[in-house]
Design a protein around this motif. Structure first.
Motif, short mmCIF file in Angstrom:
data_model
loop_
_atom_site.label_atom_id
_atom_site.label_comp_id
_atom_site.label_asym_id
_atom_site.label_seq_id
_atom_site.Cartn_x
_atom_site.Cartn_y
_atom_site.Cartn_z
N SER A 110 14.58 19.36 62.75
CA SER A 110 13.70 18.33 63.30
C SER A 110 14.20 17.92 64.68
CB SER A 110 13.69 17.12 62.37
OG SER A 110 12.94 16.06 62.95
N MET A 111 13.28 17.43 65.49
CA MET A 111 13.61 16.83 66.79
C MET A 111 12.94 15.46 66.89
SD MET A 111 15.52 18.51 69.00
CE MET A 111 15.01 17.90 70.58
N ARG A 112 12.46 14.93 65.78
CA ARG A 112 11.61 13.74 65.81
C ARG A 112 12.30 12.47 66.29
NH1 ARG A 112 10.69 12.31 59.42
NH2 ARG A 112 12.87 11.91 58.98
N VAL A 113 13.62 12.43 66.31
CA VAL A 113 14.31 11.22 66.77
C VAL A 113 14.89 11.39 68.18
CG1 VAL A 113 14.83 10.41 64.44
CG2 VAL A 113 16.47 11.87 65.64
N GLY A 114 14.59 12.51 68.82
CA GLY A 114 15.04 12.71 70.19
C GLY A 114 16.28 13.58 70.34
N TYR A 115 16.86 14.02 69.24
CA TYR A 115 17.97 14.96 69.27
C TYR A 115 17.80 15.91 68.09
CZ TYR A 115 19.91 11.30 66.20
OH TYR A 115 20.08 10.36 65.23
N PRO A 116 18.38 17.11 68.17
CA PRO A 116 18.17 18.11 67.12
C PRO A 116 18.91 17.75 65.83
CG PRO A 116 19.72 18.95 68.73
CD PRO A 116 19.21 17.63 69.26
N GLN A 117 18.21 17.97 64.73
CA GLN A 117 18.76 17.68 63.41
C GLN A 117 18.56 18.89 62.49
OE1 GLN A 117 15.94 14.37 63.47
NE2 GLN A 117 17.53 13.20 62.40
N ILE A 118 19.54 19.12 61.64
CA ILE A 118 19.46 20.12 60.58
C ILE A 118 19.73 19.37 59.28
CG2 ILE A 118 20.47 22.22 59.59
CD1 ILE A 118 21.65 22.77 62.42
N TYR A 119 18.95 19.64 58.26
CA TYR A 119 19.17 19.03 56.95
C TYR A 119 19.43 20.15 55.95
CZ TYR A 119 17.25 14.73 58.85
OH TYR A 119 17.03 13.61 59.61
N ILE A 120 20.48 19.96 55.13
CA ILE A 120 20.77 20.88 54.03
C ILE A 120 21.14 20.06 52.80
CG2 ILE A 120 21.52 22.75 55.58
CD1 ILE A 120 24.41 22.16 54.69
N LEU A 121 21.19 20.73 51.66
CA LEU A 121 21.58 20.11 50.40
C LEU A 121 22.96 20.62 49.99
CD1 LEU A 121 18.28 20.62 48.37
CD2 LEU A 121 19.08 18.48 49.40
N ASP A 122 23.78 19.73 49.42
CA ASP A 122 25.04 20.21 48.84
C ASP A 122 24.75 20.67 47.41
OD1 ASP A 122 25.22 18.03 47.04
OD2 ASP A 122 27.02 17.20 47.96
N PRO A 123 25.74 21.17 46.68
CA PRO A 123 25.48 21.70 45.34
C PRO A 123 24.86 20.69 44.35
CG PRO A 123 27.62 22.43 46.10
CD PRO A 123 27.12 21.41 47.10
N ASP A 124 25.04 19.40 44.60
CA ASP A 124 24.44 18.39 43.72
C ASP A 124 23.20 17.77 44.34
OD1 ASP A 124 26.15 18.18 41.28
OD2 ASP A 124 27.68 18.01 42.85
N ARG A 125 22.66 18.43 45.35
CA ARG A 125 21.42 18.04 46.01
C ARG A 125 21.55 16.76 46.84
NH1 ARG A 125 18.18 21.81 44.55
NH2 ARG A 125 16.23 20.93 45.26
N ASN A 126 22.79 16.40 47.21
CA ASN A 126 22.98 15.33 48.19
C ASN A 126 22.52 15.88 49.54
OD1 ASN A 126 24.42 13.31 46.54
ND2 ASN A 126 25.99 14.89 46.43
N ILE A 127 21.80 15.08 50.29
CA ILE A 127 21.27 15.52 51.58
C ILE A 127 22.29 15.26 52.68
CG2 ILE A 127 19.44 15.19 53.28
CD1 ILE A 127 17.69 14.15 50.92
N ILE A 128 22.46 16.26 53.53
CA ILE A 128 23.38 16.15 54.66
C ILE A 128 22.60 16.46 55.92
CG2 ILE A 128 25.51 16.96 55.72
CD1 ILE A 128 26.09 18.10 52.77
N GLU A 129 22.69 15.57 56.89
CA GLU A 129 22.11 15.79 58.21
C GLU A 129 23.23 16.26 59.14
OE1 GLU A 129 20.61 13.18 62.00
OE2 GLU A 129 20.06 12.45 59.99
N ILE A 130 22.93 17.28 59.91
CA ILE A 130 23.84 17.76 60.94
C ILE A 130 23.07 17.62 62.25
CG2 ILE A 130 25.18 19.73 61.78
CD1 ILE A 130 24.83 20.85 58.82
N ASN A 131 23.63 16.87 63.21
CA ASN A 131 22.89 16.69 64.45
C ASN A 131 23.80 16.92 65.65
OD1 ASN A 131 24.06 14.09 65.31
ND2 ASN A 131 22.93 13.22 63.58
N ALA A 132 23.16 16.99 66.82
CA ALA A 132 23.89 17.25 68.06
C ALA A 132 23.19 16.51 69.19
CB ALA A 132 23.93 18.74 68.36
N VAL A 133 23.85 16.41 70.32
CA VAL A 133 23.27 15.74 71.48
C VAL A 133 22.07 16.54 71.97
CG1 VAL A 133 23.68 15.07 73.87
CG2 VAL A 133 25.42 14.64 72.15
N SER A 134 22.18 17.88 71.97
CA SER A 134 21.08 18.74 72.42
C SER A 134 21.13 20.06 71.68
CB SER A 134 21.18 18.98 73.92
OG SER A 134 22.27 19.83 74.21
N THR A 135 20.10 20.87 71.86
CA THR A 135 20.07 22.19 71.24
C THR A 135 20.90 23.18 72.02
OG1 THR A 135 18.05 22.79 72.42
CG2 THR A 135 17.79 21.86 70.21
N GLY A 136 21.35 22.81 73.17
CA GLY A 136 22.09 23.48 74.13
C GLY A 136 22.86 24.63 74.03
#
Length: 136
Positions: A110-136
């Motif tokens: 996603s880029m909906r908040v103005g910076y790039p985000q990646i979402y994944i699930l851990d083995p127990d389906r906890n959601i983790i967001e990974i983001n950065a300043v830019s896609t750079g």
């Protein structure tokens, strides 16, 4: 209240060894010493001062169950230096952007908040967001 930083995030896990491997292999986290506590778990260093605490939990009270990926659900976020490097590394481990949201190997971007985000699930389906300043 003068808060210095977020100290740790605690997540429930059902299989400690499976979760331990996930956070070490996918995120490269280093396990740190944990005091003797009455419940099983593992602690990891995130960045310079933050920690992730895994706690073996009661599957009937603290787990997301079979919920799929929903970036509006409870999650924690980490910031990385290189968005593309992380996205490529996840794909190399078998994660897919076109997977169904309930697939544990699903990636949502996603880029909906103005910076790039990646979402994944851990083995127990906890959601983790990974983001950065830019896609750079």
């Amino acid at each position: 209240m003068d808060i210095d930083c977020l100290h740790h995030v605690a997540l429930p896990c059902s299989d400690l060894e499976r979760s331990r491997r996930f956070y070490q292999e996918v995120f490269g986290l280093v396990e740190i010493p944990r005091p003797a506590l009455p419940v099983a778990g593992a602690w990891f260093r995130i960045g310079n001062h933050q920690e992730l605490h895994l706690v073996v939990g009661d599957p009937h009270t603290t787990f997301r169950g079979t919920k799929g990926m929903d970036s509006n659900d409870i999650h924690f976020a980490v910031r990385v230096k290189d968005y593309r490097e992380v996205l490529d590394a996840l794909k190399a481990k078998g994660y897919r952007e076109n997977a169904h949201p309930n697939d544990p190997m699903s990636i949502r971007t996603s880029m909906r908040v103005g910076y790039p985000q990646i979402y994944i699930l851990d083995p127990d389906r906890n959601i983790i967001e990974i983001n950065a300043v830019s896609t750079g």
